[in-house]
Scaffold this motif. Structure first.
Motif, PDB file in Angstrom:
ATOM      1  N   VAL A  24       0.850  -1.204   0.000  1.00 44.68           N
ATOM      2  CA  VAL A  24       0.000   0.000   0.000  1.00 44.68           C
ATOM      3  C   VAL A  24       0.883   1.251   0.000  1.00 44.68           C
ATOM      4  O   VAL A  24       0.687   2.173  -0.795  1.00 44.68           O
ATOM      5  CB  VAL A  24      -0.958   0.001   1.214  1.00 44.68           C
ATOM      6  N   ILE A  25       1.856   1.248   0.909  1.00 41.87           N
ATOM      7  CA  ILE A  25       2.797   2.379   0.964  1.00 41.87           C
ATOM      8  C   ILE A  25       4.148   1.866   1.476  1.00 41.87           C
ATOM      9  O   ILE A  25       4.310   1.586   2.660  1.00 41.87           O
ATOM     10  CB  ILE A  25       2.227   3.563   1.814  1.00 41.87           C
ATOM     11  N   PHE A  43       0.654   2.278  -3.557  1.00 41.92           N
ATOM     12  CA  PHE A  43       1.031   1.094  -4.358  1.00 41.92           C
ATOM     13  C   PHE A  43       2.220   1.385  -5.287  1.00 41.92           C
ATOM     14  O   PHE A  43       2.295   0.877  -6.401  1.00 41.92           O
ATOM     15  CB  PHE A  43      -0.170   0.554  -5.149  1.00 41.92           C
ATOM     16  N   GLU A  44       3.135   2.199  -4.795  1.00 43.31           N
ATOM     17  CA  GLU A  44       4.273   2.673  -5.585  1.00 43.31           C
ATOM     18  C   GLU A  44       4.971   1.564  -6.382  1.00 43.31           C
ATOM     19  O   GLU A  44       5.221   1.701  -7.570  1.00 43.31           O
ATOM     20  CB  GLU A  44       5.287   3.334  -4.633  1.00 43.31           C
ATOM     21  N   ASP A  45       5.291   0.448  -5.694  1.00 45.34           N
ATOM     22  CA  ASP A  45       6.128  -0.553  -6.359  1.00 45.34           C
ATOM     23  C   ASP A  45       5.350  -1.411  -7.361  1.00 45.34           C
ATOM     24  O   ASP A  45       5.958  -2.081  -8.196  1.00 45.34           O
ATOM     25  CB  ASP A  45       6.841  -1.440  -5.321  1.00 45.34           C
ATOM     26  N   TRP A  46       4.025  -1.372  -7.291  1.00 49.20           N
ATOM     27  CA  TRP A  46       3.214  -2.052  -8.303  1.00 49.20           C
ATOM     28  C   TRP A  46       2.860  -1.073  -9.431  1.00 49.20           C
ATOM     29  O   TRP A  46       2.408  -1.466 -10.496  1.00 49.20           O
ATOM     30  CB  TRP A  46       1.911  -2.601  -7.687  1.00 49.20           C
ATOM     31  N   ARG A  47       3.057   0.204  -9.119  1.00 46.58           N
ATOM     32  CA  ARG A  47       2.505   1.237  -9.984  1.00 46.58           C
ATOM     33  C   ARG A  47       3.519   1.829 -10.954  1.00 46.58           C
ATOM     34  O   ARG A  47       3.154   2.308 -12.012  1.00 46.58           O
ATOM     35  CB  ARG A  47       1.970   2.336  -9.059  1.00 46.58           C
ATOM     36  N   TYR A  48       4.799   1.813 -10.534  1.00 48.22           N
ATOM     37  CA  TYR A  48       5.822   2.477 -11.348  1.00 48.22           C
ATOM     38  C   TYR A  48       6.923   1.503 -11.752  1.00 48.22           C
ATOM     39  O   TYR A  48       7.275   0.604 -10.983  1.00 48.22           O
ATOM     40  CB  TYR A  48       6.445   3.653 -10.589  1.00 48.22           C
ATOM     41  N   ASP A  49       7.513   1.718 -12.917  1.00 46.37           N
ATOM     42  CA  ASP A  49       8.674   0.949 -13.360  1.00 46.37           C
ATOM     43  C   ASP A  49       9.919   1.426 -12.615  1.00 46.37           C
ATOM     44  O   ASP A  49       9.884   2.441 -11.920  1.00 46.37           O
ATOM     45  CB  ASP A  49       8.882   1.139 -14.874  1.00 46.37           C
ATOM     46  N   ALA A  50      11.014   0.671 -12.808  1.00 54.09           N
ATOM     47  CA  ALA A  50      12.267   1.014 -12.130  1.00 54.09           C
ATOM     48  C   ALA A  50      12.704   2.443 -12.444  1.00 54.09           C
ATOM     49  O   ALA A  50      13.286   3.124 -11.602  1.00 54.09           O
ATOM     50  CB  ALA A  50      13.358   0.023 -12.528  1.00 54.09           C
ATOM     51  N   ASP A  51      12.409   2.927 -13.647  1.00 55.23           N
ATOM     52  CA  ASP A  51      12.810   4.295 -14.004  1.00 55.23           C
ATOM     53  C   ASP A  51      11.800   5.342 -13.541  1.00 55.23           C
ATOM     54  O   ASP A  51      11.938   6.535 -13.843  1.00 55.23           O
ATOM     55  CB  ASP A  51      13.039   4.402 -15.525  1.00 55.23           C
ATOM     56  N   GLY A  52      10.775   4.901 -12.799  1.00 53.54           N
ATOM     57  CA  GLY A  52       9.812   5.851 -12.242  1.00 53.54           C
ATOM     58  C   GLY A  52       8.628   6.148 -13.144  1.00 53.54           C
ATOM     59  O   GLY A  52       7.722   6.908 -12.751  1.00 53.54           O
ATOM     60  N   SER A  53       8.615   5.558 -14.328  1.00 51.17           N
ATOM     61  CA  SER A  53       7.467   5.848 -15.212  1.00 51.17           C
ATOM     62  C   SER A  53       6.281   4.953 -14.847  1.00 51.17           C
ATOM     63  O   SER A  53       6.456   3.782 -14.483  1.00 51.17           O
ATOM     64  CB  SER A  53       7.865   5.643 -16.672  1.00 51.17           C
ATOM     65  N   PRO A  54       5.070   5.501 -14.903  1.00 49.68           N
ATOM     66  CA  PRO A  54       3.895   4.718 -14.509  1.00 49.68           C
ATOM     67  C   PRO A  54       3.680   3.523 -15.435  1.00 49.68           C
ATOM     68  O   PRO A  54       3.859   3.638 -16.649  1.00 49.68           O
ATOM     69  CB  PRO A  54       2.737   5.711 -14.652  1.00 49.68           C
ATOM     70  N   LYS A  55       3.339   2.377 -14.845  1.00 47.09           N
ATOM     71  CA  LYS A  55       3.003   1.207 -15.655  1.00 47.09           C
ATOM     72  C   LYS A  55       1.576   1.408 -16.176  1.00 47.09           C
ATOM     73  O   LYS A  55       0.639   1.453 -15.366  1.00 47.09           O
ATOM     74  CB  LYS A  55       3.058  -0.068 -14.796  1.00 47.09           C
TER      75      LYS A  55
END
Lengths: 197, 475
Positions: A24-25, A43-55
């Protein structure tokens, strides 16, 4: 606390069991000394790629999700840490209710203290709601807290449990602390009974 | 007359200040532990409302979650050189809040700084019969003393600071009966991992667990703390163990323990705490200690554990589609193949520490394996004592030299890689065998893969460079 009386909204689907508060956080966002601004890391780690771009395929990144106030999760939602940053992040994103077959104890308690409704549905009803939203993603549900009733997109009305005290607090937007401070005389009496100064 | 009561019943009923119909009980709190991460917003709330900390004398604070474990100059304060800006701010906020509200504070310069759940018992603050809370879910640790101890959120931290009380609904009780002789090489960690594997991460939701039985009675206080610590991973807010002579021997003589005649009176009262014969629980679970093996997790929640001699389960064997999907997702994240033996799985990092396994006995166990051996090439082993006192005692026994000679790192105390807030963390894809409490995705660093195990298993794994059974390590 923000009050909650009625709510009509689309539903964001995240039907995974045992979602933990580290999802969640993630802990690295607990370094804040504020309660606000956590929604962008929900849900940062489910939401963004390693480079920080949104999936783009992750549900919270869809534009329509950001207009939704209801999250549907799987059973045992919010296991793990006591971090109140979890409900803060959910609310900062825009959610006012999470629907699940069951919740972890601390997450449920923390949610109720912030105006976020943990709405428990029987697994069979939860599944019906999930199927209806999967079929028509823009469909809406309505929550009426006073009557403890959820209206599914099909029109079916189902009840949900909530303890009377939390319900009153949510309906009126009352913080528990005010109620608790009213017990000061009893707390003093308790301490005196124990023979303390 | 009341009927036979459980340990929980006695503590709960002795602490209810008031209870209105249809409302939660007002529960008095005997001890409130505070740390830097979940408290700043609570103190800010007090300031905004013009409230004071009602009982600073029943409050104690330390810093643990965000503190670096590396030091620039060999001193504890020298750690700040490694703290990032946000952590510095949080640490400074706790210091300032403790000054402003007159709260006893065990900061970096204190010989008693450490993980909040390690220093409470160590200082004798934690005592049988207490109600004890902290803004941290592993507060369940303190239940090992026969206290009712549970984690709370930041709103509740504010409530306790302001009133020394908390609104709570009475939870249900579950007796966890663990009998049988504990085999050699089996620790408290294996017991609790086996229990969570049996009842699941939601198995204890709504309950307070009371651990009883001959196996629990045979455990030391430190092992009991490990068991109670992970009650929350079974979904129970609290776990408790009835106090006995083992408990009293641990508490006796500690800084905040009662002294002299007050001690005798306290022990007499504590002896009345264990559950009465015939006391009723809402639920009972059994575990056979004699059948236990070293346990290790393979998945992404603490319920996904197996004996270390076992194999990774096959999702195809599960008929329930939810379970199957969850397992598939977990194995994909962990990089494990269905059916592969757990022993021999290569690891990158071994972490020994945390509020679960960062006490002296844990370090002794790890050192017993690492003594005269080397950490495998390419493996990073991190040993982080739970407190300054644990560090001091370990160094007095020469354990630090055992770890350093083996090629492990010996650090300053804190939560460290259990929660990965302080710079100690896994890189994406790395596999760690860890003595901590949570194997959730990314818990030890984004993309990191965690396998939870005992200090013995962790140390044996460090030597082998692969998941290993400490009982079968070659000399």
């Amino acid at each position: 606390m923000q009050k909650l009386t009625t709510l009509t909204s689309t539903v964001v689907l995240l039907p995974i069991d045992n979602i933990d508060t580290d999802q969640v956080i993630p802990a690295r966002f607990l370094k804040t000394t504020e309660k606000t601004g956590l929604g962008e890391h929900l849900f940062e780690d489910w939401r963004y790629d390693a480079d920080g771009s949104p999936k783009p395929d992750f549900v919270l990144n869809r534009p329509e999700s950001k207009r939704s106030a209801v999250l549907l999760a799987g059973a045992n939602f919010g296991i793990g840490s006591s971090r109140e940053h979890a409900p803060w992040a959910l609310m900062d994103y825009g959610f006012r209710a999470v629907i699940a077959p069951s919740f972890a104890d601390i997450l449920r308690s923390n949610s109720l203290k912030n105006g976020l409704l943990p709405l428990i549905l029987e697994p069979a009803v939860h599944l019906r709601l999930l199927e209806q939203i999967e079929e028509i993603p823009a469909a809406q549900v309505s929550i009426d807290l006073a009557s403890q009733e959820l209206t599914l997109p099909s029109g079916e009305k189902v009840g949900f449990p909530i303890d009377p005290f939390s319900k009153t607090c949510l309906l009126n937007g009352t913080d528990e602390l005010g109620y608790l401070l009213g017990f000061e005389p009893q707390i003093i009496a308790y301490e005196q009974r124990l023979g303390e100064k | 007359m009341t009927g036979p009561r459980t340990l929980f019943d006695k503590i709960w009923e002795g602490h209810v200040v008031a209870q209105e119909p249809g409302s939660p009980a007002v529960l008095y709190i005997d001890l409130h532990l505070v740390h830097e991460v979940t408290s700043p917003q609570a103190f800010e709330g007090l300031r905004q409302q013009g409230l004071k900390v009602r009982r600073p004398d029943k409050t104690a604070a330390t810093m643990d979650h965000g503190v670096p474990t590396r030091t620039a100059d060999g001193t504890s304060l020298g750690r700040m050189a490694f703290a990032d800006e946000l952590s510095r701010r949080q640490i400074a906020a706790l210091e300032a809040n403790c000054r402003e509200f007159d709260i006893p504070y065990y900061g970096l310069e204190s010989p008693n700084q450490g993980i909040v759940h390690v220093i409470g018992p160590e200082l004798g603050l934690t005592q049988p019969g207490m109600t004890l809370v902290c803004g941290d879910s592993h507060t369940s640790t303190h239940g090992a003393f026969g206290a009712l101890a549970f984690g709370i959120g930041t709103s509740e931290v504010e409530h306790v600071l302001a009133t020394q009380a908390l609104l709570q609904y009475r939870p249900k009780t579950c007796l966890v009966q663990i009998d049988g002789r504990i085999p050699a090489g089996i620790t408290g960690k294996d017991i609790i991992l086996a229990l969570i594997a049996k009842i699941g991460t939601g198995g204890g939701a709504g309950y307070v667990l009371e651990y009883g039985g001959s196996a629990i009675r045979a455990l030391s206080m430190e092992q009991r703390m490990t068991v109670c610590n992970m009650s929350i991973e079974a979904g129970a807010r609290a776990g408790m163990i009835a106090p006995d002579d083992t408990t009293f021997a641990y508490v006796a003589g500690r800084r905040f323990a009662p002294q002299g005649t007050a001690w005798d009176q306290a022990v007499a009262a504590w002896r009345k705490l264990p559950s009465d014969e015939g006391a009723q629980y809402d639920k009972t679970v059994d575990l056979d200690a004699a059948a236990l093996e070293p346990m290790i997790t393979f998945g992404t929640n603490p319920g996904m554990a197996r004996p270390v001699s076992g194999r990774v389960p096959d999702p195809a064997a599960f008929s329930d589609p939810h379970e199957r999907a969850a397992l598939e997702k977990a194995l994909a994240y962990m990089g494990l193949t269905p059916g592969q033996p757990l022993i021999g799985h290569p690891v990158d990092v071994v972490f020994i520490g945390s509020c679960t396994n960062g006490r002296l006995e844990d370090l002794r166990l790890a050192a017993s394996v690492l003594s005269g051996r080397k950490v495998a090439a390419g493996v990073r082993a991190l040993v982080v004592p739970g407190s300054q006192q644990v560090k001091k005692q370990a160094e007095a026994e020469g354990l630090d030299q055992v770890f350093l000679a083996a090629g492990a790192e010996w650090r300053e105390p804190g939560c460290s890689m259990c929660i990965a807030m302080n710079g100690d963390q896994l890189s994406p894809g790395q596999v760690a065998v860890s003595t901590s409490n949570r194997n959730f995705e990314g818990r030890q660093g984004k993309g990191g893969r965690t396998m939870l195990a005992s200090p013995l298993t962790a140390a044996a794994t460090a030597v082998a460079g692969r998941v290993a059974d400490a009982r079968k390590l070659k000399t």
